[in-house]
Scaffold this motif. Sequence first.
Motif, PDB file in Angstrom:
ATOM      1  N   GLY A  46      20.699 -59.670 -20.228  1.00 30.12           N
ATOM      2  CA  GLY A  46      19.714 -60.231 -21.051  1.00 30.12           C
ATOM      3  C   GLY A  46      18.401 -59.599 -22.062  1.00 30.12           C
ATOM      4  N   SER A  47      18.538 -58.154 -21.820  1.00 28.35           N
ATOM      5  CA  SER A  47      17.980 -57.488 -22.768  1.00 28.35           C
ATOM      6  C   SER A  47      18.590 -56.149 -22.741  1.00 28.35           C
ATOM      7  N   LEU A  48      18.609 -55.775 -24.523  1.00 29.69           N
ATOM      8  CA  LEU A  48      19.701 -54.490 -24.767  1.00 29.69           C
ATOM      9  C   LEU A  48      18.858 -53.271 -24.333  1.00 29.69           C
ATOM     10  N   ALA A  49      17.401 -53.657 -24.261  1.00 32.29           N
ATOM     11  CA  ALA A  49      16.536 -52.566 -23.339  1.00 32.29           C
ATOM     12  C   ALA A  49      16.745 -52.119 -22.266  1.00 32.29           C
ATOM     13  N   GLY A  50      16.685 -53.162 -21.110  1.00 22.13           N
ATOM     14  CA  GLY A  50      17.345 -53.232 -19.790  1.00 22.13           C
ATOM     15  C   GLY A  50      18.701 -52.448 -19.768  1.00 22.13           C
ATOM     16  N   ALA A  51      19.636 -53.221 -20.506  1.00 21.18           N
ATOM     17  CA  ALA A  51      20.632 -52.132 -19.901  1.00 21.18           C
ATOM     18  C   ALA A  51      20.664 -51.063 -20.206  1.00 21.18           C
ATOM     19  N   VAL A  52      19.838 -50.193 -21.565  1.00 21.57           N
ATOM     20  CA  VAL A  52      19.531 -48.922 -21.419  1.00 21.57           C
ATOM     21  C   VAL A  52      18.633 -47.997 -20.663  1.00 21.57           C
ATOM     22  N   ILE A  53      17.904 -48.941 -19.997  1.00 22.25           N
ATOM     23  CA  ILE A  53      16.814 -48.506 -18.737  1.00 22.25           C
ATOM     24  C   ILE A  53      17.878 -48.152 -16.949  1.00 22.25           C
ATOM     25  N   GLY A  54      18.677 -49.374 -17.034  1.00 22.34           N
ATOM     26  CA  GLY A  54      19.408 -49.696 -15.870  1.00 22.34           C
ATOM     27  C   GLY A  54      20.285 -48.601 -16.126  1.00 22.34           C
ATOM     28  N   ALA A  55      21.219 -48.974 -17.313  1.00 23.54           N
ATOM     29  CA  ALA A  55      22.405 -47.158 -17.285  1.00 23.54           C
ATOM     30  C   ALA A  55      21.654 -46.207 -16.652  1.00 23.54           C
ATOM     31  N   VAL A  56      20.723 -45.884 -17.477  1.00 23.89           N
ATOM     32  CA  VAL A  56      20.031 -44.177 -17.333  1.00 23.89           C
ATOM     33  C   VAL A  56      19.200 -44.376 -16.220  1.00 23.89           C
ATOM     34  N   SER A  57      18.521 -45.469 -15.738  1.00 28.79           N
ATOM     35  CA  SER A  57      17.400 -44.803 -14.057  1.00 28.79           C
ATOM     36  C   SER A  57      19.169 -44.607 -12.551  1.00 28.79           C
ATOM     37  N   VAL A  58      19.698 -45.679 -12.799  1.00 25.58           N
ATOM     38  CA  VAL A  58      20.760 -45.970 -11.981  1.00 25.58           C
ATOM     39  C   VAL A  58      21.498 -44.636 -11.998  1.00 25.58           C
ATOM     40  N   ASN A  59      22.377 -43.849 -12.788  1.00 23.54           N
ATOM     41  CA  ASN A  59      22.486 -42.796 -13.198  1.00 23.54           C
ATOM     42  C   ASN A  59      22.114 -41.341 -12.507  1.00 23.54           C
ATOM     43  N   TYR A  60      20.820 -41.309 -13.406  1.00 21.76           N
ATOM     44  CA  TYR A  60      19.434 -40.568 -11.961  1.00 21.76           C
ATOM     45  C   TYR A  60      19.314 -40.418 -10.849  1.00 21.76           C
ATOM     46  N   GLY A  61      19.725 -41.607 -10.497  1.00 21.62           N
ATOM     47  CA  GLY A  61      19.166 -42.101  -9.216  1.00 21.62           C
ATOM     48  C   GLY A  61      20.047 -41.266  -8.709  1.00 21.62           C
ATOM     49  N   ARG A  62      21.651 -41.504  -8.857  1.00 23.60           N
ATOM     50  CA  ARG A  62      22.864 -41.437  -7.893  1.00 23.60           C
ATOM     51  C   ARG A  62      23.073 -40.420  -8.162  1.00 23.60           C
ATOM     52  N   SER A  63      22.441 -39.463  -9.150  1.00 20.89           N
ATOM     53  CA  SER A  63      22.157 -37.923  -9.581  1.00 20.89           C
ATOM     54  C   SER A  63      21.783 -36.632  -8.761  1.00 20.89           C
ATOM     55  N   VAL A  64      20.778 -37.719  -8.392  1.00 20.44           N
ATOM     56  CA  VAL A  64      19.456 -37.135  -7.359  1.00 20.44           C
ATOM     57  C   VAL A  64      19.868 -37.130  -5.638  1.00 20.44           C
TER      58      VAL A  64
END
Lengths: 385, 258
Positions: free
Chosen positions: A304-322
């Motif tokens: 329900g927040s567009l910024a949230g979607a972007v932040i979520g996609a980037v941070s989860v994937n960053y966490g994943r790759s680390v």
Amino acid sequence: MSDGTTDTNRSGGLGFAVVGAILLVVMPLLNLLPPEDSWFHLSDFSLNRFGKFLAFAILALGLDLIWGYTGILSLGQGVFFGLGAYCMGMHMMLTIGKESVYGSDMPDFMVWNQVKELPFFWKPFYSFPAAVIGALLVPMAFALVFGFFAFRSRIKGVYFAIITQALALAAWLVFNRNDTNLGGTNGLTDFKQVLGYRLSEPGTQRALYVITVLCLGASYLLCQWIIRSRAGRVLVAVRDSEKRVVFSGYTPANYKLFVFVVSAGLAGLAGLLYAPQVGIITPAQIGVLPSLEMVIWVAVGGRGSLAGAVIGAVSVNYGRSVLTNYFPELWPFMLGGLFVLVVLLFPDGMVGMIRKGKDLLTRRKAGEEKPIVPNQKVVVPEGKR
Amino acid sequence: MAEPSSFQNSIIYLDGVTVDYDGFKALNHLTFMVDYKELRVVIGPNGAGKTTLLDVICGKTKPAAGRVVFGQDKELTGKHADEIVKLGIGRKFQAPSIYGNLTVWENLDLSLKRSSKGVFPTLFGKSTAEERARIEENLETIGLKDYAHTRAGSLSHGQKQWLEIGMVILQDPSLLLVDEPVAGMTDKETEQTGQLLQSLAEKHAIIVIEHDMEFVRQIARIVTVLHEGTVICEGTVEKVQADARVREIYLGRQKVAH
């Protein structure tokens, strides 16, 4: 309209400009200018990896539109992503030419599978414009047909989630087959060039990164425009009370179909940008599990927040790759745990947590003078009822 | 024509309507009509078929037999709910059904009658000054002027009910169906709701379903008593209350406050 809205518009616009400048200018310059041993240097690998995350963020925007705003959980976004990525992948396979391992004009896997002639559906993808348009239109057309039948039959809630998950499984099975002529389990890989630019060149990858940022910005503005239009409010209304929407004279099925098709187009765009940056697309990236992961990105960032979607996609994937670097076996458990944690404790994700923190601060500053809702009168019940 | 003379003046006319839920007749050969600009109250014990009556009119439930005529000649039988809305029948549900995550203004803006409610006209549509004026006026009518930019979900129960009534009025219906508007309201809210409905009855025909006899006395001109899916009595509040059968089946069971 309200003073509050213009306020958020202004701060939102500023945030968009700042983040846009960092992504579009600062990051590529950090990659280009400082010497490689400098602290400020951003390696080619990091920039390329970040470009992949930003491509995922485009997909997350579409998923947020349909799930966060309209309340329809689609567990099949990976399919649309895959259709986009494969369209682009097919074009890049065809441009390998004689550089391939077998030195044939045909893609290597076809030579290996003893396919004598290029299948008919591969032929349009010799053309780059056709591949780009296909990467957007094929997922959208597919969503249009699938969504038309699903929404017309009034499939909603958990049933829609299940049926889209079945779609993801079916797509995975189809793409895995060698007879489908899309490379089977190994998918499409060994790409060499796009429009004559070598994919192995850092410059090409930097350009792809910049294009991804621009596409993300455009997608963000598109979604924001939809959300702020009256149709966007109808989407929220569908989530709140579909019955009332019908009795207000709207046809909810058409609005659901619209948002489903838009989300499929954004997923296709994400796939289109993913394929040349990552250099491989296989069925493993489009099935049930990746589709579920996409939902987790949005949940973690804040639906329900567009910024949230972007932040979520980037941070989860960053966490994943680390984390997959250090504890590869543990990642699925961490991802699952993260999802449970978010659902139980932070239903509005990271953005919701930030918002709550801000509210708390402003309330503490304002003391008790300011009520939460302006002009809220207290209704005193008179007598029993 | 063999139709009764009053049929010519009625905005809604149900002719021998039967609704059958697996053998249970929620409506049993019901004949019912309401005149233009009439405020009609329908009462009856639980299971009398009151809500089913509204469901049939607005197309939510399909009758097994009989027909429903709207205005002079618009046959409603077999039409979908959204078509019936477009013909000019608005419905206020029993539990407040509003858009909790939108503001009061946005709730009303979405409900406003417009030439098209398709996806693309709605996507590109802009509010005109005239539309904004109508919403302002409506906010005044339903007493929510100070709450225009409040999230609808944080309104009180009574305010939500008024908001929904306001949303229905903005569709410009010639017939308004209102299902138990005052359930759960304070006495003061109940009285204000009564005044609101009476002022609306100057422009629209309204059918109100209600349990609360005090409220019925406040607003009703003509009352229809339903029992087991048929009309057993119709008339002024006094006439209905004096009717022996009504006393027996309805008023006898529920103590009426004097």
